[in-house]
Design an enzyme around this catalytic site. Structure first.
Site, PDB file in Angstrom:
ATOM      1  N   ALA A 305       0.847  -1.184   0.000  1.00 17.50           N
ATOM      2  CA  ALA A 305       0.000   0.000   0.000  1.00 17.50           C
ATOM      3  C   ALA A 305       0.885   1.237   0.000  1.00 17.50           C
ATOM      4  CB  ALA A 305      -0.891   0.013   1.241  1.00 17.50           C
ATOM      5  N   GLU A 307       0.865   5.495   1.058  1.00 17.93           N
ATOM      6  CA  GLU A 307       0.157   6.459   1.901  1.00 17.93           C
ATOM      7  C   GLU A 307      -0.117   7.821   1.265  1.00 17.93           C
ATOM      8  OE1 GLU A 307       3.353   5.383   2.295  1.00 17.93           O
ATOM      9  OE2 GLU A 307       4.667   6.977   2.992  1.00 17.93           O
ATOM     10  N   GLU A 341      -0.815   2.922   6.981  1.00 19.05           N
ATOM     11  CA  GLU A 341      -0.848   3.998   5.980  1.00 19.05           C
ATOM     12  C   GLU A 341      -1.478   5.271   6.562  1.00 19.05           C
ATOM     13  OE1 GLU A 341       1.050   3.399   3.705  1.00 19.05           O
ATOM     14  OE2 GLU A 341       1.056   1.207   3.757  1.00 19.05           O
ATOM     15  N   HIS A 344       0.912   7.302   8.543  1.00 23.19           N
ATOM     16  CA  HIS A 344       1.776   8.134   7.691  1.00 23.19           C
ATOM     17  C   HIS A 344       1.147   9.494   7.393  1.00 23.19           C
ATOM     18  CE1 HIS A 344       5.092   5.553   6.683  1.00 23.19           C
ATOM     19  NE2 HIS A 344       4.376   4.648   6.040  1.00 23.19           N
TER      20      HIS A 344
END
Ligand code: BES
Ligand code: ZN
Length: 940
Positions: A305, A307, A341, A344
């Site tokens: 993933a 962010e 995420e 972040h």
């Protein structure tokens, strides 16, 4: 639209400007990558971008895009050159111009040079540029590439056909593949995007849409201005999606975008996100600053993933969860990835590392915070007033934190490891530092510091840090300074020893009469002495968890009196503000079984190993048997013993007899760690003494049988999340270690599943075990199970199921079938981000065939994956299965003649690893009586 854009692209390509291959005119070698411009890896700061106004026109069918931008600049020093990044782009000739803010005069560059290797554009003007604000304009175009970086193409099935979507992935340094820019984290600017696309496509970016107009089949979408942010966080997605929406208690709008018809699979991630955002806002003392947060599942995605500010992109396995066919482990992964995420959005997006040397500030913190104790306590509180899925607070991620530490220990025991704060000569080296040092070691030392300062002081420090550096950049030093100010503790002195040098210590503890002698040396898996020395925040408890003492070990050695142990330490637990282990309940430990024992690194909160003298080690062993040690400590004792054996510091028999002590273990993390140790032990023994392999398997299987019996094969209504996950791990372990009963039962259930995919006898948690068991039967002359698995692969549209099959496909003991599975991994039926899963599952019997296959297919593999970090997985997943110096030489030779700086670090780490495996094999061969001992254990 397709034809129009394609025609335009052809014209522009013909008129591209001067291309200089290399700025420094060096030969193509790794040295070449050490510097970017003028001897520095970084762009000059004579011209600073303030605002990008970018217009993009992607053509999905033609796999190309056109771009146009006006960048507001601040020219801060006299210069006649503007130097910025661009890669794989064509800047249209005569479209580049510069105009002072209050001037009508337009300046045209006299030359515009593109340096391919350095990914730079140098615009030269014939006069010094006016100091102050100016606008730089240009037009450019590029291709939507297939490399999952920059502005790239992904694809999906819809309406019976394959269609393209366009997605961005800019971290660490690929915004330059979408628009020319100052592509370093410390050039924060405002981004305003305008996109022209076909009316029936959904377009997402960091910010909400402010305006949208359609002319015929083309719509123009204007996004709001972004806050000040780094280029690597800019994002754009163009495709076809459905979405579901939620709202946080603070009013933040959250959406999950999925392929048509799959929104329900996004429900769980949406719930996690809406609960996580308020937690971070509270914990970091700053609200989520953007008007919306979108999360989108992307079919082709290199990482797990990303962010991007306000638009988090995910591989679909990391965002979607299917109640029927995804496993408990998949669910946990979704929660962790979403939480990571979103962390972040503060740590990384709002406050950004100053340069990639400080990447760990991003990744270490995001990894730490979502497994932190505060995070978990928060969720436990939530359960009382929110309709939370009831397993959620039971996940005990805090105990699972020890897995992170274990991963970091493994890599950091190598000479070829690197310090957390790592020098980055060229951005192309950055991909390789997204590793266990930046993530897991980073997270572990943060936890160690939090434990030392106490959670309140630590949090207060973080709140100040976020406030002070919001919309700015920060270094590791900046963080230590704020934490020192807030806590009054010598944070920098303590932490420098952990972030500026690689490796970690092992503390040797010896009881000599009333004196306890402590000595630190660097732990290296080679067993050789290392030069490192650390300031170690020691913790210690004796016979009970009620009194935990702490001290800073500043010297190489330390002596304390045993009876009054705690008095001689400088700080006591109460004064430090508490420990992670405060949560442990001493009353839980049965009084009558308590013997005298002593454990350092209580709760495994420190990044150091401990080697006890014989007497202390024996007392710990009894304490584990008596149930007196907490799970994290049971895990620590096992992992430290394993590491000391690997470093040839202790006979293997000690490890084997310690493993015995875990026969009645029930904890998820301890057991999965035991399984991890068991795979390592088995590989070493089987390579050292092939005659003993069978006994090793029997012994290991016997350890897993007891906990596996408790759980059985079938889901028990209301069982805990950890039990659901553990069942899968144990059964897979039992299949791998040839437990006949498990294999037979697995095959029986697999056959039922083949006839009825919705049968309840093979729930998702147990499917991997069954798939692997089925593959044990498959060989060149009877491929029926292999073909059955491929059939399921082709029929399912759930990525979690596909991945389970891919990791099982190469499990056959027939090398020919392993080869066939590997060939399949490169076929068009496997998405390029998934191919490595097949390599992860290669059987021991197939390892040589896999190595030959890898060499034969290396050119093809290199062409597809060399542009990203996935290439490193091809190297490690095959090579680490070997344990001989000859193979280490072969691997080294092959990759150094066929390699490239992008995998240099991985190759040297892998070669070191294989040599260490070989050293271990020699060590085991020399150990007398080991084979007999193993036989005894196996027949117990
Ligand atoms: N920032 C990374 C994504 C990334 C990784 C970008 C490597 C470029 C190169 C992201 O925050 C991340 O760490 N993702 C992890 C998942 C996380 C839960 C550890 C991943 O992709 O595996
Ligand atoms: Zn991350």
């Amino acid at each position: 639209m397709a034809a129009r854009v394609a025609a335009a692209a052809a014209i522009v390509l013909a008129s591209s400007f001067i291309i200089r291959r290399q700025l420094n005119r060096k030969t193509k070698s790794s040295k070449n990558l050490s510097k970017t411009y003028n001897g520095s890896p970084r762009l000059p700061r004579t011209v600073l971008p303030r605002r990008y106004n970018i217009e993009l026109t992607p053509d999905l069918d033609a796999r190309a895009f056109q771009g146009k931008q006006a960048i507001t600049l601040d020219i801060v020093e006299p210069t006649a050159n503007i130097i910025l990044n661009a890669a794989d782009l064509t800047i249209k000739k005569d479209t580049v111009w510069l105009r002072g803010k209050d001037s009508r005069q337009i300046l045209w560059p006299v030359s515009q040079e593109l340096y391919e290797e350095e990914e730079l554009v140098i615009l030269k003007f014939d006069q010094p540029l006016p100091i102050g604000e100016a606008i730089l304009g240009m037009e450019f175009n590029g291709t939507l590439n297939d490399q999952m970086k920059g502005f790239y193409r992904s694809s999906y099935e819809a309406g019976g056909e394959r269609r393209n979507m366009a997605v961005t992935q800019f971290e660490p340094a690929d915004a330059r593949r979408c628009f020319p820019c100052w592509d370093e984290p410390n050039f924060k600017a405002v981004f305003k995007l305008t996109v022209h696309v076909h009316v029936d496509r959904v377009v997402l970016s960091n910010m909400p849409i402010v305006d949208e107009q359609a002319i015929g089949k083309i719509k123009t979408i204007h996004f709001e201005d972004s806050p000040l942010m780094s280029t690597y966080l800019v994002a754009l997605v163009v495709g076809e999606f459905d979405y579901i929406e939620g709202i946080t208690k603070e009013g933040n709008k959250v959406r999950v975008y999925t392929a048509h018809g799959k929104t329900e699979q996004g429900r769980f991630a949406l719930e996690v996100a809406t609960r996580v955002l308020p937690f971070y806002a509270e914990y970091f003392g700053t609200t989520y600053p953007l008007p919306k947060l979108d999360m989108v599942a992307v079919p082709d995605f290199a990482a797990g993933a990303m962010e991007n500010y306000g638009l988090v992109t995910y591989r679909d396995t990391q965002l979607l969860f299917d109640e029927k066919n995804s496993a408990a482990a998949n669910k946990q992964r979704v929660a962790i990835v979403v939480a990571h995420e979103l962390a972040h959005q503060w740590f990384g997006n709002l406050v950004t590392m100053e340069w990639w040397t400080h990447l760990w500030l991003n990744e270490g913190f995001a990894t730490w915070v979502c497994s932190s104790e505060s995070f978990q306590k928060y969720f436990i509180k939530q359960v009382s007033y929110l309709a939370v899925e009831h397993h959620f607070p039971e996940w005990k991620i805090w105990t699972q934190f020890s897995d992170l530490t274990v991963d970091a220990f493994r890599l950091d025991g190598l000479v070829q490891s690197h310090p957390i704060e790592v020098e980055v000569g060229h951005v192309r080296e950055v991909d390789e530092i997204f590793d266990a040092i930046s993530y897991e070691k980073g997270a572990t030392i943060i936890r160690m510091l939090q434990n030392y300062l106490g959670p309140q002081k630590f949090q207060k420090g973080l709140v100040s840090y976020i406030k002070r550096y919001a919309y700015k950049n920060a270094t590791t030093e900046d963080l230590w300074n704020v934490l020192s100010e807030e806590s009054g503790e010598p944070v920098r002195e303590l932490m420098n020893s952990w972030t500026k040098q690689k490796g970690y210590p092992v503390v040797f503890v010896k009881a000599k009469g009333d004196v306890l002698e402590l000595e630190q040396t660097q732990y290296l898996t080679s067993g050789l002495p290392g030069p490192g020395e650390w300031v170690i925040p020691l913790t210690l408890c004796r016979t009970t968890y009620t009194r935990i003492t702490s001290a800073l070990m500043r010297a190489k050695s330390h002596q304390v009196m045993k009876p009054g142990l705690d008095k001689l330490f400088e700080v006591e637990s109460g004064e430090t503000g508490g420990h992670a282990i405060n949560a442990l309940k001493a009353e839980d430990i049965s009084q009558e079984h308590r013997n005298d024992w002593l454990k350092l690194n209580v709760g495994q909160t420190g990044f150091y190993r401990v080697q006890y003298d014989e007497e202390l080690a024996a007392s710990l062993r009894s304490a584990i048997l008596a149930g007196a040690l907490e799970a994290t400590d049971r895990l620590g004792v096992l992992d430290d013993t394993y590491a000391l054996c690997k470093a040839c510091k202790q006979p293997f028999a000690i490890l084997l007899s310690l493993m015995e002590v875990y026969r009645c273990e029930t904890d998820y993390t301890v057991l999965t760690n035991l399984i991890g140790v068991a795979y390592g032990v088995f590989q070493a023994i089987a390579d050292a003494r092939p005659d003993a392999a069978k006994d090793a398997k029997r012994f290991i299987a016997s350890l897993l049988q007891h906990p596996a019996k408790r759980l059985g094969w079938d889901v028990v209504a209301g069982e805990s999340h950890l039990d659901s996950m553990l069942r899968g791990e144990l059964l897979t372990g039992l299949v791998d270690f040839n437990d006949e009963e498990t294999i037979m039962e697995a095959k029986r259930r697999f056959d039922i599943f083949l006839k009825d995919r919705s049968t309840s006898v093979l729930p998702p948690d147990t499917r991997k075990a069954a798939f692997k068991a089925a593959m044990l039967d498959a060989n060149g002359s009877d491929k029926s199970s292999y073909q059955a698995l491929l059939k399921i692969y082709r029929e399912t549209d759930l990525s979690h199921e596909k991945v389970r099959i891919l990791v099982s496909l190469a499990a056959s003991t027939d090398p020919n079938l392993v080869r066939e599975a590997l060939d399949f991994s490169l076929s068009s039926e496997v998405r390029s981000h998934d191919a490595v899963y097949v390599l992860n599952g290669i059987s021991r019997e197939g390892r040589e065939a896999a190595w030959i296959w890898l060499k034969e297919n290396w050119n093809k593999i290199w062409n597809i994956w060399s542009k990203g970090f996935l290439i490193t997985r091809f190297v490690t997943s095959v090579a680490l299965k070997f344990s001989s110096d000859e193979k280490a030489d072969e691997i080294n030779e092959f990759f150094t003649s066929n390699g490239n700086p992008a995998i240099e670090r991985t190759v040297s780490q892998t070669v070191e690893h294989v040599r260490l495996n070989s050293q271990l094999v020699r060590y085991i061969r020399e150990e007398e009586g080991l084979q007999e001992f193993l036989k005894q254990l196996a027949t117990k």
